[in-house]
Design a protein around this motif. Sequence first.
Motif, mmCIF file in Angstrom:
data_model
loop_
_atom_site.group_PDB
_atom_site.id
_atom_site.type_symbol
_atom_site.label_atom_id
_atom_site.label_comp_id
_atom_site.label_asym_id
_atom_site.label_seq_id
_atom_site.Cartn_x
_atom_site.Cartn_y
_atom_site.Cartn_z
ATOM 1 N N GLU A 11 0.322 -16.032 3.255
ATOM 2 C CA GLU A 11 1.761 -15.930 3.007
ATOM 3 C C GLU A 11 2.420 -14.959 3.983
ATOM 4 N N PRO A 12 3.740 -15.070 4.146
ATOM 5 C CA PRO A 12 4.451 -14.226 5.112
ATOM 6 C C PRO A 12 4.373 -12.734 4.822
ATOM 7 N N SER A 13 4.216 -12.320 3.553
ATOM 8 C CA SER A 13 4.139 -10.888 3.275
ATOM 9 C C SER A 13 2.866 -10.288 3.864
ATOM 10 N N ALA A 14 1.797 -11.070 3.908
ATOM 11 C CA ALA A 14 0.566 -10.591 4.542
ATOM 12 C C ALA A 14 0.774 -10.429 6.038
ATOM 13 N N ALA A 17 2.672 -7.219 6.603
ATOM 14 C CA ALA A 17 1.796 -6.060 6.419
ATOM 15 C C ALA A 17 0.877 -5.867 7.621
ATOM 16 N N LEU A 18 0.257 -6.948 8.084
ATOM 17 C CA LEU A 18 -0.706 -6.829 9.179
ATOM 18 C C LEU A 18 -0.042 -6.417 10.487
ATOM 19 N N LYS A 19 1.183 -6.846 10.702
ATOM 20 C CA LYS A 19 1.872 -6.444 11.936
ATOM 21 C C LYS A 19 1.988 -4.927 12.041
ATOM 22 N N ASN A 20 2.111 -4.256 10.910
ATOM 23 C CA ASN A 20 2.163 -2.799 10.911
ATOM 24 C C ASN A 20 0.779 -2.159 10.853
ATOM 25 N N LEU A 21 -0.132 -2.775 10.104
ATOM 26 C CA LEU A 21 -1.431 -2.141 9.846
ATOM 27 C C LEU A 21 -2.422 -2.294 10.989
ATOM 28 N N VAL A 22 -2.465 -3.470 11.596
ATOM 29 C CA VAL A 22 -3.513 -3.733 12.585
ATOM 30 C C VAL A 22 -3.456 -2.755 13.758
ATOM 31 N N PRO A 23 -2.285 -2.484 14.348
ATOM 32 C CA PRO A 23 -2.264 -1.499 15.447
ATOM 33 C C PRO A 23 -2.741 -0.116 15.015
ATOM 34 N N ALA A 110 -8.255 -9.642 -0.564
ATOM 35 C CA ALA A 110 -7.407 -8.600 -1.142
ATOM 36 C C ALA A 110 -7.546 -8.729 -2.656
ATOM 37 N N ILE A 111 -8.039 -7.692 -3.303
ATOM 38 C CA ILE A 111 -8.372 -7.772 -4.729
ATOM 39 C C ILE A 111 -7.381 -6.930 -5.522
ATOM 40 N N GLU A 112 -6.596 -7.502 -6.505
ATOM 41 C CA GLU A 112 -6.638 -8.941 -6.703
ATOM 42 C C GLU A 112 -5.567 -9.632 -5.870
ATOM 43 N N GLU A 113 -4.592 -8.817 -5.414
ATOM 44 C CA GLU A 113 -3.566 -9.334 -4.508
ATOM 45 C C GLU A 113 -3.288 -8.283 -3.435
ATOM 46 N N LEU A 114 -2.590 -8.704 -2.391
ATOM 47 C CA LEU A 114 -2.267 -7.802 -1.279
ATOM 48 C C LEU A 114 -1.621 -6.509 -1.753
ATOM 49 N N GLU A 115 -0.818 -6.607 -2.808
ATOM 50 C CA GLU A 115 -0.092 -5.427 -3.276
ATOM 51 C C GLU A 115 -1.020 -4.323 -3.775
ATOM 52 N N ALA A 116 -2.288 -4.663 -4.093
ATOM 53 C CA ALA A 116 -3.248 -3.614 -4.465
ATOM 54 C C ALA A 116 -3.439 -2.629 -3.318
ATOM 55 N N GLY A 167 17.287 -7.627 -8.903
ATOM 56 C CA GLY A 167 17.362 -9.085 -8.894
ATOM 57 C C GLY A 167 16.071 -9.773 -8.483
ATOM 58 N N GLY A 168 15.014 -9.002 -8.275
ATOM 59 C CA GLY A 168 13.737 -9.588 -7.853
ATOM 60 C C GLY A 168 13.242 -8.953 -6.560
ATOM 61 N N MET A 169 11.948 -8.788 -6.460
ATOM 62 C CA MET A 169 11.352 -8.084 -5.329
ATOM 63 C C MET A 169 11.184 -8.994 -4.118
ATOM 64 N N PRO A 170 11.760 -8.650 -2.982
ATOM 65 C CA PRO A 170 11.549 -9.413 -1.747
ATOM 66 C C PRO A 170 10.206 -9.001 -1.119
ATOM 67 N N LYS A 171 9.182 -9.825 -1.275
ATOM 68 C CA LYS A 171 7.817 -9.422 -0.937
ATOM 69 C C LYS A 171 7.654 -9.074 0.543
ATOM 70 N N ILE A 172 8.308 -9.820 1.412
ATOM 71 C CA ILE A 172 8.149 -9.557 2.844
ATOM 72 C C ILE A 172 8.748 -8.198 3.204
ATOM 73 N N GLU A 173 9.949 -7.940 2.738
ATOM 74 C CA GLU A 173 10.610 -6.656 3.028
ATOM 75 C C GLU A 173 9.800 -5.490 2.481
#
Length: 204
Positions: A11-14, A17-23, A110-116, A167-173
Amino acid sequence: MGRHIEFLVEEPSAEAALKNLVPKLIGEDISFNIHVFQGKQDLLLKLAGRLKGYRSWLPGDWYIIVLIDQDREQCVTLKQRLEEIAHGEGLITRSNAGLNRKIQVINRLAIEELEAWFFGDVPAINMAYQRVPSSLDRRTKFRNPDAIRNTAEALERVLKAAGYYRGGMPKIEVARKITEHMEPDRNTSKSFQVFRDALIDLIP
């Protein structure tokens, strides 16, 4: 051509996240691309075909990393399924590498989801969203990030309670903002640590 990683994510949220984490993990010397699928089932359905395409031309210093949410599946079963798909396409993973064979595919959950992974670095959450209590990880239900059920929903509740995203969490942001502040060495999520160590092992 140099060392390079192809990430396959669900998914796009991953991706955000990786664009920031991998470097932060491997520096600037290893290049990478991120390929986003239309959810977990889409990734699993298309994975064999994608790996078959890689097999025909994959350079010796390229790696493929598959990152997928465990969700509520049995961890060992899902990991074995990913390994078997790679083996079926003639690619080498850690479980069939043996001696002196270069690993081509690394499967990580990612256990159980990326947000962990975000809950594994509460200071990063607090820096991105300052009204979230810095003591969040001292609450019993947040002490072990990988044990939090419905992790994305749990994070949304935390942010709403602090006055964000009514109004709901924007996962990508959210993924982008939190990972900007994440420090890989302090993360307490075991699944993140396994992912982090796999990437660091690729650094010459």
